[in-house]
Design a protein around this motif. Structure first.
Motif, PDB file in Angstrom:
ATOM      1  N   LEU A 247      -2.788  42.473 -61.705  1.00  0.00           N
ATOM      2  CA  LEU A 247      -3.392  42.817 -63.024  1.00  0.00           C
ATOM      3  C   LEU A 247      -3.580  41.702 -64.202  1.00  0.00           C
ATOM      4  CD1 LEU A 247      -4.092  45.349 -65.237  1.00  0.00           C
ATOM      5  CD2 LEU A 247      -1.427  45.119 -65.675  1.00  0.00           C
TER       6      LEU A 247
ATOM      7  N   VAL B  28      11.309  55.119 -62.255  1.00  0.00           N
ATOM      8  CA  VAL B  28      10.446  53.747 -62.342  1.00  0.00           C
ATOM      9  C   VAL B  28       9.163  54.198 -62.587  1.00  0.00           C
ATOM     10  CG1 VAL B  28       9.392  52.005 -60.527  1.00  0.00           C
ATOM     11  CG2 VAL B  28      11.764  52.640 -60.385  1.00  0.00           C
TER      12      VAL B  28
ATOM     13  N   LEU C 277       5.976  45.894 -57.535  1.00  0.00           N
ATOM     14  CA  LEU C 277       5.416  46.092 -58.899  1.00  0.00           C
ATOM     15  C   LEU C 277       4.936  44.739 -59.335  1.00  0.00           C
ATOM     16  CD1 LEU C 277       7.783  48.422 -60.516  1.00  0.00           C
ATOM     17  CD2 LEU C 277       5.350  48.729 -59.759  1.00  0.00           C
TER      18      LEU C 277
ATOM     19  N   ILE D  34       6.818  52.663 -65.863  1.00  0.00           N
ATOM     20  CA  ILE D  34       5.329  52.312 -65.901  1.00  0.00           C
ATOM     21  C   ILE D  34       4.306  52.994 -66.775  1.00  0.00           C
ATOM     22  CG2 ILE D  34       3.425  51.855 -64.265  1.00  0.00           C
ATOM     23  CD1 ILE D  34       5.281  51.748 -61.964  1.00  0.00           C
TER      24      ILE D  34
ATOM     25  N   LEU E 159     -10.737  38.214 -67.277  1.00  0.00           N
ATOM     26  CA  LEU E 159     -11.407  38.950 -68.271  1.00  0.00           C
ATOM     27  C   LEU E 159     -11.759  38.092 -69.604  1.00  0.00           C
ATOM     28  CD1 LEU E 159     -13.090  41.570 -68.606  1.00  0.00           C
ATOM     29  CD2 LEU E 159     -10.828  42.540 -69.752  1.00  0.00           C
TER      30      LEU E 159
ATOM     31  N   PHE F 166      -3.951  49.960 -62.601  1.00  0.00           N
ATOM     32  CA  PHE F 166      -2.705  49.324 -61.830  1.00  0.00           C
ATOM     33  C   PHE F 166      -1.385  50.333 -62.054  1.00  0.00           C
ATOM     34  CE2 PHE F 166       1.605  47.653 -63.686  1.00  0.00           C
ATOM     35  CZ  PHE F 166       1.936  47.216 -62.475  1.00  0.00           C
TER      36      PHE F 166
ATOM     37  N   ILE G  42      10.732  47.663 -54.032  1.00  0.00           N
ATOM     38  CA  ILE G  42      10.112  48.107 -55.302  1.00  0.00           C
ATOM     39  C   ILE G  42       9.902  47.083 -56.303  1.00  0.00           C
ATOM     40  CG2 ILE G  42      10.186  49.677 -57.173  1.00  0.00           C
ATOM     41  CD1 ILE G  42      11.738  51.701 -55.538  1.00  0.00           C
TER      42      ILE G  42
ATOM     43  N   THR H   9      17.645  59.157 -54.873  1.00  0.00           N
ATOM     44  CA  THR H   9      16.405  58.044 -54.492  1.00  0.00           C
ATOM     45  C   THR H   9      15.286  58.855 -55.504  1.00  0.00           C
ATOM     46  OG1 THR H   9      17.357  58.347 -52.370  1.00  0.00           O
ATOM     47  CG2 THR H   9      15.186  57.269 -52.938  1.00  0.00           C
TER      48      THR H   9
ATOM     49  N   LEU I  52      15.248  49.220 -50.993  1.00  0.00           N
ATOM     50  CA  LEU I  52      14.360  49.735 -51.889  1.00  0.00           C
ATOM     51  C   LEU I  52      14.491  48.765 -53.284  1.00  0.00           C
ATOM     52  CD1 LEU I  52      14.382  53.555 -51.872  1.00  0.00           C
ATOM     53  CD2 LEU I  52      12.525  52.187 -51.288  1.00  0.00           C
TER      54      LEU I  52
ATOM     55  N   LEU J  52       1.771  55.407 -55.352  1.00  0.00           N
ATOM     56  CA  LEU J  52       2.748  54.852 -54.327  1.00  0.00           C
ATOM     57  C   LEU J  52       4.124  55.390 -54.176  1.00  0.00           C
ATOM     58  CD1 LEU J  52       1.936  52.354 -52.395  1.00  0.00           C
ATOM     59  CD2 LEU J  52       3.238  50.968 -53.725  1.00  0.00           C
ATOM     60  N   LEU J  53       4.501  55.467 -55.388  1.00  0.00           N
ATOM     61  CA  LEU J  53       6.036  56.204 -55.688  1.00  0.00           C
ATOM     62  C   LEU J  53       5.965  57.627 -55.390  1.00  0.00           C
ATOM     63  CD1 LEU J  53       7.039  54.100 -58.674  1.00  0.00           C
ATOM     64  CD2 LEU J  53       8.026  53.932 -56.471  1.00  0.00           C
TER      65      LEU J  53
ATOM     66  N   GLY K 265       1.676  43.713 -57.840  1.00  0.00           N
ATOM     67  CA  GLY K 265       0.671  44.529 -58.753  1.00  0.00           C
ATOM     68  C   GLY K 265       0.200  43.931 -60.175  1.00  0.00           C
TER      69      GLY K 265
ATOM     70  N   ALA L 176      -8.408  48.273 -66.526  1.00  0.00           N
ATOM     71  CA  ALA L 176      -7.345  47.581 -65.462  1.00  0.00           C
ATOM     72  C   ALA L 176      -6.040  48.250 -65.567  1.00  0.00           C
ATOM     73  CB  ALA L 176      -7.489  46.189 -65.744  1.00  0.00           C
ATOM     74  N   VAL L 177      -5.341  48.490 -66.769  1.00  0.00           N
ATOM     75  CA  VAL L 177      -3.921  48.576 -67.147  1.00  0.00           C
ATOM     76  C   VAL L 177      -3.679  49.975 -66.404  1.00  0.00           C
ATOM     77  CG1 VAL L 177      -2.143  49.223 -68.518  1.00  0.00           C
ATOM     78  CG2 VAL L 177      -3.756  47.279 -68.832  1.00  0.00           C
TER      79      VAL L 177
ATOM     80  N   MET M  12      18.667  52.062 -47.761  1.00  0.00           N
ATOM     81  CA  MET M  12      18.277  52.496 -48.911  1.00  0.00           C
ATOM     82  C   MET M  12      18.235  51.086 -49.688  1.00  0.00           C
ATOM     83  SD  MET M  12      16.902  55.161 -49.819  1.00  0.00           S
ATOM     84  CE  MET M  12      16.402  55.716 -48.292  1.00  0.00           C
TER      85      MET M  12
ATOM     86  N   LEU N 161     -12.308  47.897 -70.784  1.00  0.00           N
ATOM     87  CA  LEU N 161     -12.159  47.425 -69.362  1.00  0.00           C
ATOM     88  C   LEU N 161     -10.932  46.973 -69.304  1.00  0.00           C
ATOM     89  CD1 LEU N 161     -13.819  46.971 -66.793  1.00  0.00           C
ATOM     90  CD2 LEU N 161     -14.197  44.646 -67.712  1.00  0.00           C
ATOM     91  N   LYS N 162     -10.023  46.440 -70.207  1.00  0.00           N
ATOM     92  CA  LYS N 162      -8.609  46.020 -70.188  1.00  0.00           C
ATOM     93  C   LYS N 162      -7.806  47.229 -69.728  1.00  0.00           C
ATOM     94  CE  LYS N 162      -8.439  42.743 -73.484  1.00  0.00           C
ATOM     95  NZ  LYS N 162      -7.716  42.067 -74.586  1.00  0.00           N
TER      96      LYS N 162
ATOM     97  N   ASN O 286       0.351  52.255 -58.637  1.00  0.00           N
ATOM     98  CA  ASN O 286       1.818  51.884 -58.191  1.00  0.00           C
ATOM     99  C   ASN O 286       2.535  53.287 -58.524  1.00  0.00           C
ATOM    100  OD1 ASN O 286       2.498  48.932 -57.708  1.00  0.00           O
ATOM    101  ND2 ASN O 286       0.988  49.178 -59.328  1.00  0.00           N
TER     102      ASN O 286
ATOM    103  N   PHE P 289      -6.350  39.688 -63.284  1.00  0.00           N
ATOM    104  CA  PHE P 289      -7.759  40.362 -63.740  1.00  0.00           C
ATOM    105  C   PHE P 289      -8.014  40.041 -65.156  1.00  0.00           C
ATOM    106  CE2 PHE P 289     -10.017  44.125 -65.681  1.00  0.00           C
ATOM    107  CZ  PHE P 289     -11.155  43.923 -64.975  1.00  0.00           C
ATOM    108  N   LEU P 290      -6.767  40.466 -65.942  1.00  0.00           N
ATOM    109  CA  LEU P 290      -6.907  40.138 -67.391  1.00  0.00           C
ATOM    110  C   LEU P 290      -7.293  38.841 -67.902  1.00  0.00           C
ATOM    111  CD1 LEU P 290      -3.848  42.509 -68.398  1.00  0.00           C
ATOM    112  CD2 LEU P 290      -6.394  42.963 -68.649  1.00  0.00           C
TER     113      LEU P 290
ATOM    114  N   ARG Q 234     -14.648  45.131 -73.830  1.00  0.00           N
ATOM    115  CA  ARG Q 234     -13.713  44.410 -72.881  1.00  0.00           C
ATOM    116  C   ARG Q 234     -12.371  45.194 -73.295  1.00  0.00           C
ATOM    117  NH1 ARG Q 234     -16.003  39.398 -74.167  1.00  0.00           N
ATOM    118  NH2 ARG Q 234     -15.640  39.334 -76.268  1.00  0.00           N
TER     119      ARG Q 234
ATOM    120  N   LEU R 173      15.572  57.747 -58.870  1.00  0.00           N
ATOM    121  CA  LEU R 173      15.160  56.505 -59.120  1.00  0.00           C
ATOM    122  C   LEU R 173      13.650  56.220 -58.884  1.00  0.00           C
ATOM    123  CD1 LEU R 173      16.027  53.454 -59.030  1.00  0.00           C
ATOM    124  CD2 LEU R 173      15.423  53.343 -56.572  1.00  0.00           C
ATOM    125  N   PHE R 174      12.950  56.987 -58.136  1.00  0.00           N
ATOM    126  CA  PHE R 174      11.468  56.981 -58.176  1.00  0.00           C
ATOM    127  C   PHE R 174      10.969  57.464 -59.586  1.00  0.00           C
ATOM    128  CE2 PHE R 174      10.255  56.255 -53.584  1.00  0.00           C
ATOM    129  CZ  PHE R 174      11.287  55.326 -53.205  1.00  0.00           C
TER     130      PHE R 174
END
Lengths: 729, 56
Positions: B19, A144, B12, A148, B26, A113, B8, A137, B4, A120-121, B15, A109-110, B1, A105-106, A117, B22-23, A102, A140-141
């Motif tokens: 998540l 972010v 997020l 994560i 589970l 995710f 964003i 910009t 954004l 994507l950036l 998303g 998933a994390v 701009m 699996l967590k 994401n 799902f958790l 378990r 910034l990306f």
């Protein structure tokens, strides 16, 4: 055994709120309708709060208000519904593996995710870098992405960091070392780039790597957990419990873990004894075929030693439990097992061998890249960036998936072929096998005895004897039972340890020992042939018929042995049974090499000799005496009827009465091993192309992401291809 | 701009919601019995049998 004796209190765990809980393995659940029937049927019982059947694992969890329902009533109710249920030993540790699965699996998933994401950036940054993204910009990306990635690596990366740290501490290198270094350096470099407003960050590479690797890891753990659960169900169905005699004279059924040395247990006739001990009172005969491979029965009386796994076929016995004391068979087996386990832990799995080659190669390439760029006059910053790019692009994504992906597909195929794996690395070891060593009793032969063919006894005599046998629980009588399908004789009486008799039209029919049937001694001696057990049948004062009962070969043993030989494998029999019995079986199967009357130590010694002469041995055995050999062999399998200790020592368990799963396992492992080699070769080839590009300093995060996902997908697809390849075998 | 700053967090957030879902599933052990869950969905014994037939 009467139902009143089924005291199940030791299997029940208390829950908060005055509830009691019991886990049961249920036999006979075949369809979803059974699930509804069981849950509804138990739900109607007043006091039962919850009954839930896990259809995948065939396990039932029941909660009830303590005191309102007796656990025995639950079993009776299930019996009335048409299902047999057996309690699990709560002393067995099994939650830990489910918990690890378990947790992984967590983490999958994390990291999934995070990877999605960040990707994507990242795609925005890459396309922006190619056109006209503003540096603000991009920053910034990157920020972010960093937000994560940092917690993701901290959480999802733990599995790898811990294992890498443990390996380094022990002075070893495993696959997790380059993975951990790669992920941490990728993250650090990206953070540095983000702080300094740089163009290239590898946040996506770091999280994607974790995501792919965790999938492989989870598949591996989950496969092992499911196999283990199957084995536990089998153990529960076999009823690995004992009837304990309490000092106050009461009796209760307890799980094995609740017994200690000095406790007294009752072993009824027809029961398989589950402990080692000394007989305190009673007299009986024991079938020790599961322990020593010996097919002839042995007598025990007061003071005699009995071993777990033997079958009591005579009268009831009271046994005092002993710990494994010096000089007993169990002590010898345990000592040999320990030695074999120690030798086994030094064996390297294919993936570890690859890691051993791979880690120093990658790390020295990265170091040389750094030095080279420094010498060429680039600044330390640029040199370091390039060196880290080398580490990231070579990160063993494909390599780490190469073996587990194949293992998961192959273990699924094995499961369908009736083979349950205890250890995923057994697949690659099965592929190396050059010699197959079989135990005789219970492995080449069926676990229970049957009527020996080719006896000159009239059909109606056998029919009547079989009908009479239906009233007995003696194993020899049980061997006759399948020959008569109808009702047993009315009024048949069993004399425990002697035989069974019934009277029909003033003629008394007797089935049992020679004395029970009144056969004179000279005739008994005349008939005895040593190889088989004999049960006598007599009607009134008529002639007495000796019925030979013995071990019979598994139905497909001849074909399977022949197919094994056709594969170019050497087949050997090592048995603890007498020479005559072993040579008969070996002749029938056309096996030239066989050894009889071996002790567990001699079995291991012969296996060591074979190992020294360069053979890779697959050991197939079921008895307690085989357990050390199973652990010492290159790879090992046990039939499902084997004793617990042997099943635990074997790499795989095969189901059913047929021997063909052994052959199928070898075939599947052959294809799987080929797919593993292809995957490893592909990973090496990938690095041959990727490293020069990285060393030259041309790697961008985009290139890293494309290379990483393409190589991972390639090895996964190659593993899935196995299903189609396996159809042809 | 400026979009954004709004898009964003929305992306997020969605998303993270996925998540979290799902958790949660589970944690509530919905993945423990995948074979059984498939059948439970089509078992309709939780619906009381109809008492009367509607006229058509």
């Amino acid at each position: 055994m009467g139902k009143h004796q089924r005291d199940l209190d030791n299997f029940v765990t208390p829950l908060p709120g005055g509830l009691a809980h019991l886990d049961l393995a249920v036999e006979g659940v075949r369809c979803a309708g059974c699930m509804a029937k069981i849950e509804k049927g138990l739900g109607e019982v007043p006091g039962i709060e919850r009954a839930r059947l896990n259809f995948s694992s065939k396990r039932l969890a029941v909660d009830w208000r303590a005191g309102e329902v007796a656990p025995g009533d639950i079993l009776d109710r299930l019996e009335a519904l048409g299902f047999s249920a057996y309690p699990f030993d709560p002393g067995a540790r099994r939650e830990a593996e489910a918990e690890e699965s378990r947790r992984l699996l967590k983490a999958v998933a994390v990291s999934g995710f995070a990877a999605a994401n960040i990707m994507l950036l990242s795609v925005s940054v890459w396309s922006g870098n190619a056109t006209d993204i503003e540096p603000e910009t991009r920053d910034l990306f990157h920020w972010v992405s960093a937000l994560i990635a940092i917690p993701t690596v901290g959480y999802a990366g733990q599995t790898f960091f811990r294992s890498a740290a443990a390996a380094l501490k022990a002075g070893r290198v495993n696959m997790d070392v380059p993975i951990s270094i790669g992920v941490i350096l990728a993250l650090s470099l990206s953070l540095f780039e983000t702080f300094t407003g740089g163009r290239h960050a590898y946040f996506d590479a770091a999280t994607m790597l974790l995501f792919f690797l965790l999938i492989g890891r989870w598949l591996d753990v989950d496969m092992r957990r499911r196999t283990r659960a199957q084995a536990e169900n089998l153990a529960a169905l076999k009823g690995e419990s004992a009837l304990q005699l309490l000092p106050d004279g009461e009796m209760r059924r307890v799980p094995l873990s609740a017994l200690a040395a000095g406790d007294r247990v009752l072993v009824a006739a027809g029961d398989r004894i589950s402990v080692d001990g000394t007989v305190e009172s009673g007299r009986s005969e024991f079938d020790r075929s599961l322990v020593t491979g010996e097919t002839a029965y042995e007598e025990v009386a007061e003071g005699g030693q009995v071993h777990a796994g033997t079958l009591n076929i005579g009268g009831a016995l009271v046994v005092r439990v002993t710990a494994a004391s010096e000089g007993t068979l169990l002590d010898e087996v345990n000592g040999l097992l320990e030695k074999a386990e120690a030798a086994r832990s030094s064996r390297l799995a294919l993936a570890d061998r690859a890691a051993k080659l791979y880690a120093p190669m990658v790390h020295s390439t990265a170091a040389l890249t750094f030095l080279g760029w420094m010498l060429a006059g680039a600044g330390w910053q640029e040199a370091l960036t390039t060196a880290i790019a080398v580490l990231i692009i070579t990160c063993p994504c494909a390599l780490a998936l190469a073996v587990p992906a194949v293992q998961v597909v192959a273990s699924g195929l094995m499961f369908r072929a009736g083979v349950l794996l205890n250890d995923g690395s057994a697949i690659e070891r099965l592929a190396d096998v050059t010699t197959v060593v079989f135990d005789k009793t219970g492995t080449l032969t069926l676990p229970s005895p049957a009527l020996v063919e080719g006896q000159d006894i009239p059909g109606e005599i056998i029919q009547r004897a079989a009908r009479l046998a239906r009233s007995s629980r003696h194993p020899l009588a049980e061997a006759l039972q399948p020959l008569y399908q109808g009702e047993p004789f009315a009024g048949a009486r069993e004399h425990r340890g002697q035989g069974v008799e019934a009277t029909l039209a003033d003629v008394t029919m007797r089935l049992g020992s020679a004395t029970f049937c009144g056969v004179p001694q000279p005739e008994v001696e005349h008939v005895a042939d040593g190889g088989h057990s004999i049960v006598w049948y007599r009607e009134g004062d008529g002639p007495a018929w000796p019925i030979r009962i013995g071990q019979t070969l598994r139905p497909d043993a001849v074909e399977t042995i022949e197919a094994l030989k056709d594969r170019g494998l050497r087949v050997v029999v090592l048995s603890g049974d007498r020479h005559a019995a072993v040579s008969a079986v070996a002749d029938e199967l056309e096996i030239d090499t066989y050894f009889a009357g071996l002790t567990p130590t001699e079995k291991v010694g012969l296996l060591d000799d074979m190992k020294r002469s360069g053979q890779h041995v697959l050991m197939v055995g079921d008895g307690l005496n085989d357990a050390p050999a199973l652990a010492a062999a290159h790879v090992s399998m046990s039939p499902v009827s084997a004793v617990h200790l042997s099943q635990a020592a074997a790499d795989a368990i095969f189901l059913g009465d047929r021997l063909v799963p052994v052959l199928r396992a070898l075939r599947i492992s052959g294809i799987a091993r080929r797919a593993m080699s292809q995957n490893l070769a592909f990973s090496a080839l990938y690095n041959v192309f990727a490293i020069p590009v990285a060393v030259a300093g041309f790697v961008t995060p985009l290139l890293a992401a494309v290379a990483m996902s393409l190589s991972s997908i390639t090895v996964t697809l190659n593993a899935l291809r196995l299903r189609y390849a396996a159809r042809k075998v | 701009m400026e979009a954004l700053f709004f898009l964003i967090p929305v992306a997020l957030g969605l998303g993270l919601a996925g998540l979290a879902a799902f958790l949660w599933s589970l944690k509530s052990r919905q993945f423990d019995d995948l074979d059984g869950a498939a059948w439970r969905a089509i078992m309709d014994d939780d619906v009381a049998p109809p008492h009367r037939r509607h006229g058509g």
